[in-house]
Design a protein around this motif. Sequence first.
Motif, short mmCIF file in Angstrom:
data_model
loop_
_atom_site.label_atom_id
_atom_site.label_comp_id
_atom_site.label_asym_id
_atom_site.label_seq_id
_atom_site.Cartn_x
_atom_site.Cartn_y
_atom_site.Cartn_z
N ALA A 246 0.97 -1.98 13.55
CA ALA A 246 2.20 -2.57 14.09
C ALA A 246 2.56 -3.90 13.45
CB ALA A 246 2.05 -2.74 15.61
N ARG A 247 1.57 -4.74 13.11
CA ARG A 247 1.87 -6.10 12.69
C ARG A 247 1.75 -6.34 11.19
NH1 ARG A 247 4.59 -9.33 13.62
NH2 ARG A 247 3.32 -11.19 13.44
N ILE A 248 0.98 -5.49 10.50
CA ILE A 248 0.76 -5.71 9.07
C ILE A 248 1.50 -4.69 8.22
CG2 ILE A 248 -0.96 -5.78 7.23
CD1 ILE A 248 -2.97 -6.85 9.23
N LEU A 249 1.27 -3.41 8.50
CA LEU A 249 1.74 -2.36 7.62
C LEU A 249 3.26 -2.34 7.42
CD1 LEU A 249 0.58 -0.20 5.82
CD2 LEU A 249 0.74 1.41 7.72
N PRO A 250 4.09 -2.56 8.45
CA PRO A 250 5.54 -2.51 8.21
C PRO A 250 6.01 -3.47 7.12
CG PRO A 250 5.09 -2.48 10.56
CD PRO A 250 3.79 -2.77 9.88
N HIS A 251 5.44 -4.68 7.08
CA HIS A 251 5.85 -5.67 6.09
C HIS A 251 5.32 -5.31 4.70
CE1 HIS A 251 7.05 -7.81 9.63
NE2 HIS A 251 5.81 -7.78 10.08
N TYR B 102 6.41 -2.88 -0.69
CA TYR B 102 5.85 -1.90 -1.61
C TYR B 102 6.89 -0.86 -2.02
CZ TYR B 102 2.67 1.46 -3.70
OH TYR B 102 2.05 2.31 -4.59
N ARG B 103 7.69 -0.42 -1.07
CA ARG B 103 8.71 0.58 -1.39
C ARG B 103 9.79 0.00 -2.30
NH1 ARG B 103 9.21 3.70 4.50
NH2 ARG B 103 7.32 4.97 4.21
N ALA B 104 10.02 -1.29 -2.20
CA ALA B 104 10.97 -1.92 -3.11
C ALA B 104 10.43 -1.92 -4.54
CB ALA B 104 11.27 -3.35 -2.66
N GLU B 105 9.12 -2.04 -4.68
CA GLU B 105 8.51 -2.08 -6.00
C GLU B 105 8.19 -0.68 -6.54
OE1 GLU B 105 5.11 -4.60 -6.21
OE2 GLU B 105 6.14 -6.36 -5.37
N ARG B 106 7.80 0.24 -5.64
CA ARG B 106 7.37 1.58 -6.06
C ARG B 106 8.11 2.64 -5.23
NH1 ARG B 106 3.15 1.31 -10.27
NH2 ARG B 106 2.82 -0.95 -10.39
N PRO B 107 9.40 2.80 -5.41
CA PRO B 107 10.16 3.71 -4.55
C PRO B 107 9.77 5.17 -4.69
CG PRO B 107 11.49 2.93 -6.40
CD PRO B 107 10.25 2.10 -6.39
N ALA B 108 9.15 5.57 -5.81
CA ALA B 108 8.78 6.97 -6.00
C ALA B 108 7.46 7.34 -5.34
CB ALA B 108 8.70 7.29 -7.50
N GLU C 286 -3.39 0.19 -7.20
CA GLU C 286 -3.65 -1.23 -7.44
C GLU C 286 -2.49 -2.08 -6.94
OE1 GLU C 286 -4.43 -1.64 -11.57
OE2 GLU C 286 -6.54 -1.04 -11.40
N ALA C 287 -1.27 -1.58 -7.14
CA ALA C 287 -0.09 -2.30 -6.67
C ALA C 287 -0.10 -2.40 -5.15
CB ALA C 287 1.18 -1.60 -7.14
N PHE C 288 -0.58 -1.36 -4.46
CA PHE C 288 -0.64 -1.40 -3.00
C PHE C 288 -1.62 -2.48 -2.54
CE2 PHE C 288 -2.11 -0.16 1.20
CZ PHE C 288 -0.92 0.15 1.84
N VAL C 289 -2.76 -2.58 -3.21
CA VAL C 289 -3.74 -3.62 -2.87
C VAL C 289 -3.13 -5.00 -3.08
CG1 VAL C 289 -5.97 -4.64 -3.46
CG2 VAL C 289 -5.72 -2.15 -3.42
N ASN C 290 -2.45 -5.19 -4.20
CA ASN C 290 -1.89 -6.50 -4.51
C ASN C 290 -0.77 -6.89 -3.55
OD1 ASN C 290 -3.67 -6.78 -6.66
ND2 ASN C 290 -2.26 -5.87 -8.13
N VAL C 291 0.09 -5.92 -3.22
CA VAL C 291 1.18 -6.22 -2.28
C VAL C 291 0.62 -6.56 -0.91
CG1 VAL C 291 3.09 -5.18 -0.99
CG2 VAL C 291 2.96 -4.90 -3.47
N THR C 292 -0.37 -5.79 -0.45
CA THR C 292 -0.96 -6.05 0.87
C THR C 292 -1.58 -7.44 0.91
OG1 THR C 292 -1.43 -3.69 1.17
CG2 THR C 292 -2.63 -5.23 2.57
N THR C 293 -2.33 -7.79 -0.13
CA THR C 293 -2.98 -9.09 -0.18
C THR C 293 -1.95 -10.21 -0.21
OG1 THR C 293 -4.82 -8.12 -1.39
CG2 THR C 293 -4.64 -10.50 -1.41
N ALA C 294 -0.89 -10.04 -0.99
CA ALA C 294 0.12 -11.08 -1.12
C ALA C 294 0.83 -11.35 0.19
CB ALA C 294 1.14 -10.68 -2.20
#
Length: 311
Positions: free
Chosen positions: A113-118, A123-129, A291-299
């Motif tokens: 609820a608090r982390i994943l939506p953001h 992430y979808r803006a960077e990797r829409p496919a 890797e992009a998912f890890v980096n976006v989540t961390t950022a």
Amino acid sequence: MLSDLWPGLDLRHLAAFSAVARTRSFARAAETLGYTQPAVSQQIRALEKIVGQRLFDRSSGRAEATLTEAGAVLAAHVDALTARLAVARQDLRDLQRGEAGTIRVGAFQSALARILPHVLKRYRAERPAVQVEVIESNDDAPLLEQLKRGALDFAFALLPLDSDSLSHRELVQDEFLLVSKTGEGLPGRIRSVADLGEYPLIVHRSCRSAAALVSYLEARTGTPNIVFRSDDNAAVKEMVRAGLGVALLPELWMQLGGNEGLELTPLTGVVPSRTIVLAWRKDRLLTPAQEAFVNVTTAIVARPRLERVAS
């Protein structure tokens, strides 16, 4: 080389062995595999000849095929091999798909609820496919099991983890709060863990962090006075509003809203915080999309204070 280990060993032998071990029946194994029962029996006999030991007890009068001691040892290795092959197949699929494909993520309630939506928004803006599939759970333990089996690519989880098989990126130190009814005057009265022993407590029922918290209290205050357990956020808050006790809840959980009539007292330095991480298999070759998912989540999430999660 593999052919030097057990000459003649075939994956079909292991598939038949795994099916019989799982179903405890040659007939049910044949149905599962689409074989005839004699074909399954032939595969098992061939495997027993290759390994040089009897793997199933097929004594007359037994209703089920039961593993021998040697069979149980082999079953553990076959399970591990199956998990590795599943990961290998997924790695090759992801490599073939490149930037497209699917990422499978497990999340417990507050992270969902608090982390994943953001995370997903950026992430979808960077990797829409890339599609992100989310598996929900009240606790991170089943998510970690799915992660180890290769059924998930990532899981939001809590420390400690199995460091031999899992890698992780630390995200948030989530402090616990004392949640009390407004007007009871508890803020300022909780100076040590011993002070918590004076109150009836309401805690989570099934998550690892709740179990660790209760163990921490037991070791320092004796058996805590727990009057209610629930994984339902609304139920816990209503119990506190009704004056039945005080709750010990993570700060991230309380940020889900609906805190009218409640006082929130930080327990920093009184009880340990829980550390939220993003975990994945250590032996997994991460694709660029992963890797992009890890980096976006961390950022997004790695902030000094949880209020900044939505930034």
